[in-house]
Scaffold this active site. Sequence first.
Site, PDB file in Angstrom:
ATOM      1  N   VAL A  40      -8.369  -6.461   1.455  1.00 51.79           N
ATOM      2  CA  VAL A  40      -7.799  -7.527   0.741  1.00 51.79           C
ATOM      3  C   VAL A  40      -6.581  -8.155   1.633  1.00 51.79           C
ATOM      4  O   VAL A  40      -6.263  -9.183   1.426  1.00 51.79           O
ATOM      5  CB  VAL A  40      -6.881  -6.094   0.549  1.00 51.79           C
ATOM      6  CG1 VAL A  40      -5.006  -6.919  -0.036  1.00 51.79           C
ATOM      7  CG2 VAL A  40      -7.450  -5.421  -0.415  1.00 51.79           C
ATOM      8  N   ALA A  45       8.770 -20.514  -3.453  1.00 48.70           N
ATOM      9  CA  ALA A  45       9.271 -19.515  -2.414  1.00 48.70           C
ATOM     10  C   ALA A  45      10.578 -20.460  -1.421  1.00 48.70           C
ATOM     11  O   ALA A  45      11.153 -20.081  -1.626  1.00 48.70           O
ATOM     12  CB  ALA A  45       8.456 -19.437  -1.165  1.00 48.70           C
ATOM     13  N   ALA A  67      -3.849  -8.749  13.373  1.00 45.13           N
ATOM     14  CA  ALA A  67      -4.294  -7.308  14.292  1.00 45.13           C
ATOM     15  C   ALA A  67      -5.702  -6.791  13.127  1.00 45.13           C
ATOM     16  O   ALA A  67      -5.724  -7.144  12.026  1.00 45.13           O
ATOM     17  CB  ALA A  67      -3.553  -6.452  13.818  1.00 45.13           C
ATOM     18  N   ILE A  80      -2.008  -6.676 -11.430  1.00 48.42           N
ATOM     19  CA  ILE A  80      -1.161  -6.307 -12.537  1.00 48.42           C
ATOM     20  C   ILE A  80      -0.199  -6.126 -11.964  1.00 48.42           C
ATOM     21  O   ILE A  80       0.288  -5.332 -11.411  1.00 48.42           O
ATOM     22  CB  ILE A  80      -1.568  -5.319 -12.751  1.00 48.42           C
ATOM     23  CG1 ILE A  80      -2.970  -5.065 -13.574  1.00 48.42           C
ATOM     24  CG2 ILE A  80      -0.595  -5.483 -14.484  1.00 48.42           C
ATOM     25  CD1 ILE A  80      -3.580  -3.357 -14.548  1.00 48.42           C
ATOM     26  N   ASP A 119      -6.902   8.486  -4.987  1.00 51.95           N
ATOM     27  CA  ASP A 119      -6.187   7.582  -5.378  1.00 51.95           C
ATOM     28  C   ASP A 119      -5.503   7.239  -6.860  1.00 51.95           C
ATOM     29  O   ASP A 119      -3.796   6.489  -6.871  1.00 51.95           O
ATOM     30  CB  ASP A 119      -7.300   6.313  -5.309  1.00 51.95           C
ATOM     31  CG  ASP A 119      -6.650   4.759  -5.372  1.00 51.95           C
ATOM     32  OD1 ASP A 119      -6.451   4.551  -4.239  1.00 51.95           O
ATOM     33  OD2 ASP A 119      -7.250   4.410  -6.321  1.00 51.95           O
ATOM     34  N   LYS A 139      -1.077   6.245  -6.869  1.00 53.38           N
ATOM     35  CA  LYS A 139       0.160   5.316  -7.613  1.00 53.38           C
ATOM     36  C   LYS A 139       0.615   6.200  -9.096  1.00 53.38           C
ATOM     37  O   LYS A 139       1.751   5.811  -9.440  1.00 53.38           O
ATOM     38  CB  LYS A 139      -1.185   4.307  -8.637  1.00 53.38           C
ATOM     39  CG  LYS A 139      -2.088   3.880  -7.238  1.00 53.38           C
ATOM     40  CD  LYS A 139      -3.846   3.224  -7.925  1.00 53.38           C
ATOM     41  CE  LYS A 139      -4.339   2.377  -7.345  1.00 53.38           C
ATOM     42  NZ  LYS A 139      -5.706   1.779  -7.265  1.00 53.38           N
ATOM     43  N   GLY A 179     -10.267  -5.096  -5.410  1.00 56.35           N
ATOM     44  CA  GLY A 179     -10.723  -6.565  -5.354  1.00 56.35           C
ATOM     45  C   GLY A 179     -10.114  -7.382  -4.413  1.00 56.35           C
ATOM     46  O   GLY A 179      -8.256  -7.433  -4.482  1.00 56.35           O
TER      47      GLY A 179
HETATM   48  N1  HSE Z   1      -9.993   1.808  -4.689  1.00 62.25           N
HETATM   49  C1  HSE Z   1      -8.982   1.596  -5.652  1.00 62.25           C
HETATM   50  C2  HSE Z   1      -9.408   1.651  -6.860  1.00 62.25           C
HETATM   51  C3  HSE Z   1      -8.615   0.498  -5.144  1.00 62.25           C
HETATM   52  O1  HSE Z   1     -10.696   1.318  -7.199  1.00 62.25           O
HETATM   53  O2  HSE Z   1      -8.910   1.296  -7.625  1.00 62.25           O
HETATM   54  C4  HSE Z   1      -7.713  -0.504  -5.445  1.00 62.25           C
HETATM   55  O3  HSE Z   1      -6.166   0.609  -5.192  1.00 62.25           O
END
Ligand code: HSE
Length: 437
Positions: free
Chosen positions: A14, A33, A43, A136, A201, A205, A302
């Site tokens: 990312v 902007a 870093a 999104i 994960d 979210k 991605g």
């Molecule tokens: N590992 C996460 C996914 C990456 O597959 O959705 C995006 O947050």
Amino acid sequence: MNPVKVGLLGLGTVGGGTLNVLTRNADEIARRAGRGIQITHAAAKQYDPSQLIGLESVEVTDDAFSVVENPELEIIIELIGGYTPARELVLKAIENGKHVVTANKALIAMHGNEIFEAAQQKGVMVAFEAAVAGGIPIIKAVREGLAANHIEWIAGIINGTGNFILSEMRDKGREFADVLKEAQALGYAEADPTFDVEGIDAAHKLTILGSIAFGIPLQFEKTYTEGITKIEPQDVEYADQFGYRIKHLGITRKTETGIEMRVHPTMIPRRRLIANVDGVMNAVLVKGDAVGPTLYYGAGAGSKPTASAVVADVVDVVRMLTTDPENRVPHLAFQPGKLVDLAILPIEEVETTFYLRMQVIDRPGVVAKIASILAESHISIEAIQQKEPNEGDNTVPLVMLTQKVIEKQLNKAIAEIEQLETVFGQVMRIRVERLDG
Ligand code: HSE
């Protein structure tokens, strides 16, 4: 006007994407902007210069703390991921009066309350669009676009890796481990892929979505989390025969007794748009009382899609640099003093319909006994099917759909069913959601 100087922590999938997008689209971004945006410091412990554009104007160090201490930088983009040292770096950046953009869902879900309070006190912004559903703009949609509504519920496919695995298994009959390896190679999977397949994960979210939907503090520890590892090919097939698809969903809903926050495999009618979201794509269905159901679809993981959300946040921060802190969009959608302490419902209190699959002896009276246990527990059966016997033994899979039941009631009935000598092994259960408006 001078460009805004930005420090970037992390040059991986990312981070690299963010540098590339900011460099490639620099003029267009500056037009939006109102000022140029320049990553001057970064870093990273390791990175691949051949994949990066614009690196020649960036001073790269392996000491992330030196970047957050640099007085020239107004914005820090945190793309290291994980809890630590990301938390310390973000808090230090805030203490130093810098605005922060992060894609770190684990950090926001676990430490967001502390981070937002620190940012509030310092009058700086913390933007985290890329933390949920990658490219999104779902945070913006819920926090700003739907500000007129009481949000009733949100249901989302919010882990691309899990959705990719389920789609490939269903469509191509591929092995779980093989698909996971491909997701890792494509840069979709988390550093620890159990975060993807065990639902952690997605729970990070969902925690964020629940907070901005209902104006409650972030409470990751109360989010029910179940992964996709127990789904068997036969469940996918039987779901299909009932007219359903199995998707790994994050669901949050406001009920009269509290807020549901749950991540688990879910059977949804095949005809719903969201049931047809496949591969690494994400989709989030949001039901507002005024607008009705709205659906947001796009790449959830991605390099470039996530960078798209990161850079949009940087643009937002740059546009807002001169506004008073109290005139900015609140971090959790509602004004900090207006968050409410609604109870998060334990999963045992949640009411849904269920798909059940059990392996039973093929002889008269077996189904009747199971049906009577369900009836005594006030659980109505909506559909029931006995499948073909397994070759070489006298057992058959019995699958059924129940009507709505409170989970603890079902747990009790299942425990009784599993005690029967005519039932083998554990009863497989998948929650069913109709997701109608
Ligand atoms: N590992 C996460 C996914 C990456 O597959 O959705 C995006 O947050």
